[in-house]
Write a protein that holds these residues in place. Structure first.
Motif, PDB file in Angstrom:
ATOM      1  N   UNK A 139     -17.647  18.021 -15.265  1.00 43.20           N
ATOM      2  CA  UNK A 139     -18.422  18.314 -16.474  1.00 43.20           C
ATOM      3  C   UNK A 139     -19.300  17.127 -16.858  1.00 43.20           C
ATOM      4  N   UNK A 140     -18.741  15.919 -16.834  1.00 39.72           N
ATOM      5  CA  UNK A 140     -19.523  14.742 -17.207  1.00 39.72           C
ATOM      6  C   UNK A 140     -20.692  14.537 -16.253  1.00 39.72           C
ATOM      7  N   UNK A 141     -20.470  14.777 -14.976  1.00 34.07           N
ATOM      8  CA  UNK A 141     -21.556  14.652 -14.007  1.00 34.07           C
ATOM      9  C   UNK A 141     -22.644  15.679 -14.279  1.00 34.07           C
ATOM     10  N   UNK A 142     -22.238  16.867 -14.660  1.00 30.09           N
ATOM     11  CA  UNK A 142     -23.207  17.915 -14.983  1.00 30.09           C
ATOM     12  C   UNK A 142     -24.065  17.512 -16.178  1.00 30.09           C
ATOM     13  N   UNK A 143     -23.440  16.988 -17.219  1.00 28.13           N
ATOM     14  CA  UNK A 143     -24.178  16.599 -18.423  1.00 28.13           C
ATOM     15  C   UNK A 143     -25.064  15.381 -18.185  1.00 28.13           C
ATOM     16  N   UNK A 144     -24.632  14.469 -17.321  1.00 28.32           N
ATOM     17  CA  UNK A 144     -25.392  13.240 -17.084  1.00 28.32           C
ATOM     18  C   UNK A 144     -26.656  13.469 -16.276  1.00 28.32           C
ATOM     19  N   UNK A 145     -26.723  14.550 -15.542  1.00 26.36           N
ATOM     20  CA  UNK A 145     -27.834  14.683 -14.610  1.00 26.36           C
ATOM     21  C   UNK A 145     -29.177  14.804 -15.316  1.00 26.36           C
ATOM     22  N   UNK A 146     -29.197  15.361 -16.531  1.00 28.90           N
ATOM     23  CA  UNK A 146     -30.462  15.433 -17.254  1.00 28.90           C
ATOM     24  C   UNK A 146     -31.007  14.033 -17.516  1.00 28.90           C
TER      25      UNK A 146
END
Length: 244
Positions: A139-146
């Motif tokens: 989840x954190x990786x998903x949110x950080x990609x932006x």
């Protein structure tokens, strides 16, 4: 996950954790993205008992998230597809407390960092499921990609990722020692870095390998700095609801 490794609890599981009197209980509040589009409602709060604080919002997602039908971002290619495609009944996501703020006047939660598509591409889970470290990382990786994509477009190098920052610190330590002592071997430089304690945040190769192995095995252990990450900095949140 075995009970002894469980490290996140829903607040209603814990009889001694309550919302303080006089402060809003945000359960049931809408959650809005960076464009003020509703992405869901706060269903529960996730607490780490060692940290003694709320770390995540448990959010029941809006139908528009499910209808988008995106595959979860970052689905590992070596894993079977069925393990990572969102299934029927998986309609909850977690949001770290440090990525949201509150609008007390209109009773909603919002983020100025994450858009609707990113939420739609984030791996979901079923209401009440135990949250493990593997899911947190995804989840954190998903949110950080932006943030990473914005940095790439602007030419800025914003090292938000914890592991990348550690790599940079280690590289700088090594470069310093090899430049100041041309005859030093790698092991000498490593030992010297330890003895000088140049930076408490620098993790030398052996320590980093151990950390990586423990996290890949989904372990939670003494000395873990996971919840000291910026995503869990709840200063903005607490100034409105210090009882959480």
């Amino acid at each position: 996950m075995a009970e002894q490794n469980k490290h996140l609890y829903y607040i209603d599981e814990l009889s001694d954790y309550k919302i303080a009197d006089g402060y809003p209980d945000i359960r049931g509040w809408d959650v809005k993205d960076i464009d003020h589009r509703v992405v869901g409602k706060v269903d529960n709060l996730l607490v780490n008992k060692d940290a003694e604080r709320v770390l995540y919002l448990d959010v029941e997602v809006d139908k528009s998230i499910i209808d988008a039908k995106y595959d979860p971002y970052g689905r590992p290619v070596q894993m079977e597809v069925r393990e990572f495609v969102n299934k029927d009944g998986e309609n909850h996501i977690i949001i770290p407390i440090g990525l949201v703020d509150l609008n007390d006047d209109s009773n909603y939660v919002y983020t100025d960092l994450i858009d609707h598509r990113t939420f739609a591409e984030t791996k979901r889970y079923r209401k009440g499921d135990t949250i493990n470290r593997a899911y947190e990382n995804q989840v954190l990786d998903s949110y950080q990609r932006r943030q990473r994509e914005d940095a790439d477009r602007s030419g800025l190098h914003l090292y938000k990722d914890e592991n990348r920052l550690r790599e940079i610190i280690r590289d700088e330590i090594r470069r310093y020692h090899f430049e100041t002592d041309k005859d030093a071997t790698y092991k000498t430089a490593q030992a010297h870095s330890r003895s000088k304690n140049i930076d408490d945040n620098a993790i030398i190769v052996d320590d980093e390998l151990e950390l990586s192995q423990r996290r890949s095995n989904d372990d939670v252990y003494d000395g873990d700095k996971y919840y000291e990450r910026a995503e869990f900095d709840d200063k903005r949140f607490k100034k409105r609801t210090p009882g959480l």
